[in-house]
Scaffold this active site. Structure first.
Site, PDB file in Angstrom:
ATOM      1  N   GLU A 114       0.836  -1.214   0.000  1.00  0.00           N
ATOM      2  CA  GLU A 114       0.000   0.000   0.000  1.00  0.00           C
ATOM      3  C   GLU A 114       0.865   1.256   0.000  1.00  0.00           C
ATOM      4  OE1 GLU A 114      -3.877  -0.398   2.551  1.00  0.00           O
ATOM      5  OE2 GLU A 114      -2.295  -1.595   3.498  1.00  0.00           O
TER       6      GLU A 114
ATOM      7  N   LYS B 237      30.148   8.861  21.381  1.00  0.00           N
ATOM      8  CA  LYS B 237      30.849   9.575  20.308  1.00  0.00           C
ATOM      9  C   LYS B 237      30.842   8.671  19.070  1.00  0.00           C
ATOM     10  CE  LYS B 237      35.059  12.162  19.353  1.00  0.00           C
ATOM     11  NZ  LYS B 237      35.307  11.602  18.020  1.00  0.00           N
TER      12      LYS B 237
ATOM     13  N   GLU C 271      25.321  13.262  13.404  1.00  0.00           N
ATOM     14  CA  GLU C 271      26.424  12.432  12.917  1.00  0.00           C
ATOM     15  C   GLU C 271      25.849  11.446  11.908  1.00  0.00           C
ATOM     16  OE1 GLU C 271      30.687  11.798  13.679  1.00  0.00           O
ATOM     17  OE2 GLU C 271      29.247  13.327  14.288  1.00  0.00           O
TER      18      GLU C 271
ATOM     19  N   LYS D 252      29.144  16.828  28.145  1.00  0.00           N
ATOM     20  CA  LYS D 252      28.753  18.234  27.986  1.00  0.00           C
ATOM     21  C   LYS D 252      28.120  18.759  29.263  1.00  0.00           C
ATOM     22  CE  LYS D 252      27.483  17.484  23.110  1.00  0.00           C
ATOM     23  NZ  LYS D 252      26.343  17.424  22.166  1.00  0.00           N
TER      24      LYS D 252
ATOM     25  N   CYS E  23      49.165 -20.258  -7.774  1.00  0.00           N
ATOM     26  CA  CYS E  23      47.834 -20.316  -7.160  1.00  0.00           C
ATOM     27  C   CYS E  23      47.763 -21.505  -6.197  1.00  0.00           C
ATOM     28  CB  CYS E  23      46.769 -20.451  -8.246  1.00  0.00           C
ATOM     29  SG  CYS E  23      45.103 -20.664  -7.587  1.00  0.00           S
TER      30      CYS E  23
ATOM     31  N   CYS F   7      45.243 -15.042  -9.769  1.00  0.00           N
ATOM     32  CA  CYS F   7      45.370 -16.271 -10.545  1.00  0.00           C
ATOM     33  C   CYS F   7      44.646 -16.036 -11.869  1.00  0.00           C
ATOM     34  CB  CYS F   7      44.733 -17.448  -9.807  1.00  0.00           C
ATOM     35  SG  CYS F   7      44.592 -18.927 -10.845  1.00  0.00           S
TER      36      CYS F   7
END
Length: 669
Positions: free
Chosen positions: A37, A116, A174, A289, A407, A425
């Site tokens: 929808e 942070k 951020e 802070k 290889c 390879c």
């Protein structure tokens, strides 16, 4: 019978309804209607806006999917400087910070602690509740306007909810790439033979500066908002502002906490030292802070950072263990990648047994030797990596690790192209790991999505000699499948049904499934848009390919090399004969006039007001034809900035008329 609504009214109602549903889904985790929808409503809004472009709002929810091409990002000045924080790694420094704060403003201080997040700082400006600008930090005073890309990030509201917001304000956040998306993106790059992204932060930063916003949308960036700025703030504290912007529709991480003392701050830091690894985004510390805006103002700023905030950074998680061996893995593109096998060690909450070594250069740089005691780190990287060797514990009889010259799977001599770090390879048609990895890529979810098949069944089919390439899958019989170990007739029948269903997969995903080196899913979409069928792609010249936005020299040469191989051409022919889609299902071009009928054009360079793709569309919609090369039969060269001098010289030599961007647009007005 219901009266048909006026377009303006319907667009307004749909915009309001879809914005509300997006808010419920992304902020409150509530799905009020089915995806079917919702997609129908969004499609209806898109159709109405296409029919009435003058009614499209700048912050329409249709802008979430992107599509804007930005040739250059204009510079904008930050209304409020985006300063960096001073960092510390010690408890002692945090206590000193607390003493300085209390000495300046008294002992009645509250702090807010926040994770942070390791992402990209962004500034978001709103006027009258509408998003108007998104900008990078830049140098803190000026940044880049990346608004078109920001509109694709669903954690960022384009229209603020509620009514109690100021007329003009800014929110800082951020932007990040979720760890799961980062891992998927790197897996896709590895499949395409591209260099892996170092960490989610770099990936997020690079994504935000992409020119095509539809590619940004596909990366599913997230954003945690963490601060509010306004000339006259309606809030007394930072914690009040976080609660308010959360109600307005911004995504605020619920990991923040109000702390009454420095002891509470230290307790928060200790608690999250290990808990942070449970989060869907990389974090590298805690921001502390002062909560009161009044006290923040009183404390002020230094030249570089606020005096009321500090960032505590966790030391990178590291552990010492023994290097027991090096395993060399051969991927789909033939790249031989070394993986360190370690004595199991606990690191960042998980037991680590393997670590990335990247390539031969890294083994040499670290001077790795078997039996060495090595330090393994999990910092911003997702995959643990060896960072250094403890030479004091090196066994006396240790020998340097010699990178294999052949290889490890098929014995073919390895090659290394100039400028590349990996050895490859070259035996792509006879090296078992490469063949099986190509088949696994072909059936994967982002490619053909043949979900009934899996790596184990692919391995069985290959070992039984039933499949050597993707086309062989469509020749499988019920008897062949049912005869495999642990495979009943019902499972075999389901695989055949799944193979049949894969024939409905769109052309761009079929291109991706082919596994052409450097052609990931995004590049495949670009190719399908501009070269709408396999005939056009096979016939494309180098110039045709590099003319496509974000297709560079390396990708173009890889595509040309792929179709020069007769076995690849035969594979595509067989897949086409099996019924796979090798043509884009695009809507017929709407003709605007026949003004350019019979005229041919070459487009070259970068244009100011229009993309090359839009120019091609305009030429076709007015009856003209875009060609790839300059010849005496060419009518016009449409020249943009940074056009190659060779084309210009050839056009002048043949007397072909050269049009500027404005001159061309004047022709069709």
């Amino acid at each position: 019978m219901a009266l048909e609504k006026e377009p303006a009214q319907e667009i307004k109602e749909l915009t309001h309804r879809i914005n509300y549903l997006n808010y419920q889904y992304y902020q409150n985790s509530v799905s009020e209607i089915s995806d079917f929808e919702f997609d129908g409503m969004l499609k209806r809004l898109q159709d109405l806006e296409d029919q009435h472009p003058e009614l499209r709002e700048p912050n329409s929810p249709t802008q979430r999917v992107g599509g804007t091409i930005t040739k250059s990002f204009k510079t904008v000045h930050h209304r409020y400087p985006m300063l960096s924080l001073s960092n510390t790694y010690s408890e002692e420094d945090l206590r000193e910070f607390d003493k300085r704060v209390r000495k300046a403003v008294g002992d009645n201080v509250e702090y807010v602690c926040e994770q942070k997040f390791d992402g990209v700082a962004i500034s978001l400006t709103y006027e009258n509740g509408q998003f108007v600008q998104g900008a990078t930090r830049g140098d803190g005073t000026r940044g880049d306007d990346i608004s078109a890309n920001v509109r694709t990030i669903r954690d960022i509201p384009l229209q603020v909810h509620g009514k109690d917001y100021p007329g003009l304000f800014e929110v800082r956040g951020e932007v990040f790439l979720p760890l799961q998306v980062f891992e998927e993106l790197n897996a896709e790059r590895e499949e395409a033979g591209e260099q892996l992204l170092a960490n989610p932060r770099n990936a997020a930063s690079g994504t935000l500066k992409l020119q095509d916003s539809s590619v940004v949308a596909s990366r599913k960036l997230g954003c945690f908002s963490y601060s509010f700025h306004c000339d006259k703030s309606p809030f007394q504290t930072h914690s009040e502002s976080l609660q308010a912007i959360g109600k307005w529709g911004f995504k605020v991480s619920d990991t923040w906490r109000k702390c009454d003392s420095i002891e509470d701050v230290l307790a928060y830091i200790n608690e999250w030292e290990t808990r942070r690894f449970e989060l869907p985004i990389a974090t590298d510390g805690v921001v502390v802070k002062v909560n009161s805006y009044g006290l923040q103002e009183e404390l002020g700023f230094t030249a570089k950072s606020p005096r009321w905030a500090i960032a505590y950074k966790y030391p990178a998680m590291s552990a010492a263990t023994k290097l027991q061996g090096i395993q060399y893995q051969v991927g789909r593109t033939g790249a031989v990648t070394p993986v360190a096998l370690l004595e199991p060690v606990l690191l960042a909450g998980t037991v680590v047994k393997r670590a990335s070594v990247h390539n031969a250069n890294e083994i040499q740089r670290l001077d790795l030797r078997l039996g060495d005691t090595v330090f393994v780190e999990k910092g911003g990287e997702i995959i643990p990596k060896i960072t250094e060797v403890d030479f004091s514990k090196r066994p006396a009889d240790s020998q340097p690790i010699l990178y294999p010259t052949n290889c490890p799977a098929c014995g073919t001599e390895l090659v290394r192209s100039e400028g590349e770090a990996n050895f490859y390879c070259p035996n792509e048609k006879g090296c078992a790991p490469q063949i099986q990895a190509k088949l696994e890529h072909f059936i994967s979810r982002k490619a053909m999505n043949i979900d009934e098949l899996g790596p184990k069944t692919i391995e069985q089919l290959y070992k039984a000699g039933y499949v050597q390439n993707a086309a062989d899958l469509y020749d499988l019989t019920l008897d062949q499948l049912a005869g495999l170990e642990r495979m009943g007739e019902k499972s075999a029948s389901n695989i055949l049904k799944s193979l049949e269903k894969s024939k409905e997969v769109a052309y761009d995903r079929v291109l991706f499934a082919l596994g052409i080196r450097f052609v990931g899913s995004t590049v495949a979409k670009k190719l399908a848009e501009h070269l709408p069928d396999i005939v056009a792609l096979r016939g494309a010249s180098y110039e045709d390919l590099v003319a496509i936005n974000e297709i560079g020299d390396r990708i173009a040469n890889s595509i040309l090399e792929y179709f020069q191989d007769p076995e690849h051409v035969q594979l595509v022919d067989r897949l086409q004969a099996a019924g796979l889609k090798f043509k884009s299902e695009t809507t017929p071009l709407e003709m605007e006039s026949d003004r350019l009928s019979g005229q041919t054009f070459v487009i070259s360079g970068v244009f100011e007001s229009i993309s090359r793709e839009e120019l091609q569309q305009l030429i076709a919609s007015h009856g003209g034809k875009v060609v790839s090369s300059i010849s005496a039969k060419l009518n016009y060269l449409v020249a943009g900035d940074k056009m190659g001098p060779a084309k210009l010289e050839k056009a002048n030599k043949l007397g072909i008329r050269i049009l500027s961007e404005d001159e061309f647009l004047q022709m069709i007005r």
